[in-house]
Write a protein that holds these residues in place. Structure first.
Motif, PDB file in Angstrom:
ATOM      1  N   SER A   1       0.833  -1.202   0.000  1.00 28.43           N
ATOM      2  CA  SER A   1       0.000   0.000   0.000  1.00 28.43           C
ATOM      3  C   SER A   1       0.869   1.254   0.000  1.00 28.43           C
ATOM      4  O   SER A   1       2.019   1.241   0.456  1.00 28.43           O
TER       5      SER A   1
ATOM      6  N   PRO B   1       0.222   5.496   0.558  1.00 32.31           N
ATOM      7  CA  PRO B   1      -0.606   6.703   0.700  1.00 32.31           C
ATOM      8  C   PRO B   1      -0.114   7.795  -0.249  1.00 32.31           C
ATOM      9  O   PRO B   1       1.105   7.923  -0.485  1.00 32.31           O
TER      10      PRO B   1
ATOM     11  N   ARG C   1       1.048  11.376  -1.513  1.00 33.11           N
ATOM     12  CA  ARG C   1       1.601  12.652  -1.047  1.00 33.11           C
ATOM     13  C   ARG C   1       2.199  13.351  -2.265  1.00 33.11           C
ATOM     14  O   ARG C   1       2.515  12.711  -3.270  1.00 33.11           O
TER      15      ARG C   1
ATOM     16  N   GLU D   1      -6.421   9.017  -2.535  1.00 39.20           N
ATOM     17  CA  GLU D   1      -5.671   9.194  -1.288  1.00 39.20           C
ATOM     18  C   GLU D   1      -4.709   8.047  -1.022  1.00 39.20           C
ATOM     19  O   GLU D   1      -3.815   8.158  -0.188  1.00 39.20           O
ATOM     20  N   HIS D   2      -4.909   6.948  -1.746  1.00 36.48           N
ATOM     21  CA  HIS D   2      -4.233   5.728  -1.339  1.00 36.48           C
ATOM     22  C   HIS D   2      -4.182   4.769  -2.526  1.00 36.48           C
ATOM     23  O   HIS D   2      -5.161   4.624  -3.249  1.00 36.48           O
TER      24      HIS D   2
ATOM     25  N   LEU E   1      -3.124   0.735  -3.806  1.00 37.76           N
ATOM     26  CA  LEU E   1      -2.883  -0.623  -3.328  1.00 37.76           C
ATOM     27  C   LEU E   1      -2.441  -1.469  -4.511  1.00 37.76           C
ATOM     28  O   LEU E   1      -3.169  -1.566  -5.506  1.00 37.76           O
TER      29      LEU E   1
ATOM     30  N   VAL F   1      -6.805   2.434  -6.729  1.00 40.87           N
ATOM     31  CA  VAL F   1      -6.665   3.704  -6.011  1.00 40.87           C
ATOM     32  C   VAL F   1      -8.013   4.033  -5.358  1.00 40.87           C
ATOM     33  O   VAL F   1      -9.065   3.927  -5.996  1.00 40.87           O
ATOM     34  N   ASP F   2      -7.935   4.413  -4.091  1.00 40.04           N
ATOM     35  CA  ASP F   2      -9.147   4.767  -3.341  1.00 40.04           C
ATOM     36  C   ASP F   2      -9.282   6.281  -3.237  1.00 40.04           C
ATOM     37  O   ASP F   2      -8.317   6.982  -2.916  1.00 40.04           O
ATOM     38  N   LYS F   3     -10.489   6.759  -3.497  1.00 35.36           N
ATOM     39  CA  LYS F   3     -10.777   8.186  -3.320  1.00 35.36           C
ATOM     40  C   LYS F   3     -12.176   8.324  -2.736  1.00 35.36           C
ATOM     41  O   LYS F   3     -13.140   7.846  -3.343  1.00 35.36           O
TER      42      LYS F   3
ATOM     43  N   ARG G   1     -13.222   2.800  -4.883  1.00 31.18           N
ATOM     44  CA  ARG G   1     -12.008   2.148  -5.393  1.00 31.18           C
ATOM     45  C   ARG G   1     -12.024   2.052  -6.912  1.00 31.18           C
ATOM     46  O   ARG G   1     -13.007   1.600  -7.497  1.00 31.18           O
TER      47      ARG G   1
END
Lengths: 150, 150, 150, 150
Positions: free
Chosen positions: D42, D44, D46, D99-100, D102, D123-125, D129
């Motif tokens: 995973s 995150p 930035r 935001e993330h 996987l 990608v999760d927002k 997903r």
């Protein structure tokens, strides 16, 4: 991944287009099931399809895999749209030693311009199925053109 | 990239192996020049090689490209070693509309176990040559085995 | 392959876009030469870029290779057009053991919608350069959109 | 596809190797679940991971995808064996806006010398997903060597 075809006549269109691919008849390939986003093509072995060890040539498998992936995308296209293979990649994972090959193309993501399909090839020998090849193909929707990349 | 063949008989070995690929005769492909690390295969167009628009099917081009890349690697192998395509990727960059296709395989890196070849396909039409496809292939050296992936 | 840029300001546009890629500064990558259809990106080694054996991680090399191939295409785009990586494939041909990596992206074919670039990575160690990776990327021109695939 | 690990200590070995990849800490990636033939990583978001539009750079996704595919293969290797990425191919199917991320690597075929893994990135927002990338990787088992391709 369940897809809905934009054109209710997708199966007819797919079978008509397949019938125009001279190489399919020349190799002896047959179009199997045609569903929205998923197409199968089968190919019985014969010596005319062999590589130097007497198995299916990677090119024969790639040919039916490319068409399976392309037609899987094509089933989701609007009427009048053509399909073009942008690129594909295939891993040959096991010797393609058998009586019969089956290529399965399945849409992973359908976009307006580009579609991505998985392409897999299985070979049957004496009742045992081996997953011989796996790959990915990128397909392009051709609208309002003669079906040739500009 | 200049390579030296490990086996002085590399051209004879390559031509003998090519002659065993049943699919090459079936498609009408012919082995052209065979140098250390570089092999050409040519393929005249005929309707039996077509896709739905009447051009060369991507699978026909991929088949000669795969063999060209594989035999380019094979020219550098020791005697008794076989060659196996691990995987290949090919971009179809232009409609393969023409009278004749030429696949060129060239070794980029020759390793003990794995070799990487570039694969390119050109199509000639009315005296004009188009670079229709480009790709990369990963080949495996098979030593002390029957030429079949274990 | 010699290309002519559609936009005389291609170098300025490319450098401005590169400066917005936060990951380039984070890895320590720098944009080198920018020509029409050809871009170089360099990356000095540091432990923060390593895989488990202390060499450049394939992902670090792929990151600069992807940007080099994408910006090589971008140099040929009209003003206002964005670039998107459709897909790429890369072969890691040798251990990336060295002080410095250099990615070179070069356009092979520029199309209206899709462009194909070659991507190569070289690593220098004690004055000796090794061709560590080679690949191909497919790029898409984004016109009249916010630069995000629809 | 269910696989049995050859080494009961596969999870410990995998976590130890991952901890040595300097780039993972530098990007902020974390190893998630480690099963026989399947690994998750995973990452995150930035700004230090961004491309020019502020989304995850394809290289950041490719880096975690490459490691996920490689470690998925590694879980099935015998003790003392190292893993090397031979090549990988990845399709970027949607803007990686979230935001993330996987990455999931799963072995498709485990061979003595070569293993093929699928690599997928989600990608999760805002709780949704998206399947942003899919690819294939070829991995090599390194036995009795220092973990560097010869």
């Amino acid at each position: 991944m369940a897809f809905t075809a934009a054109d209710a006549q997708f199966e007819r269109r797919t079978r008509e287009s397949f019938a125009k691919q001279g190489i399919m008849a020349h190799l002896g390939a047959a179009l199997g099931s045609v569903a929205a986003g998923r197409v199968e093509i089968s190919l019985p072995f014969r010596p005319e399809l062999s590589q130097q060890h007497g198995f299916f040539h990677a090119g024969a498998l790639s040919t039916i895999a490319d068409s399976a992936g392309g037609y899987a995308a094509f089933t989701l296209f609007p009427p009048e749209a053509g399909v073009l293979t942008v690129e594909f990649k295939i891993n040959l994972m096991a010797a393609a030693d058998g009586e019969h090959a089956l290529a399965v193309g399945e849409v992973i993501r359908a976009g307006r311009t580009l579609t991505v399909s998985s392409i897999d090839v299985f070979v049957d020998k004496a009742g045992r199925r081996t997953h011989c090849a796996t790959g990915l193909a990128t397909l392009m929707t051709l609208v309002g053109r003669s079906g040739v990349q500009g």
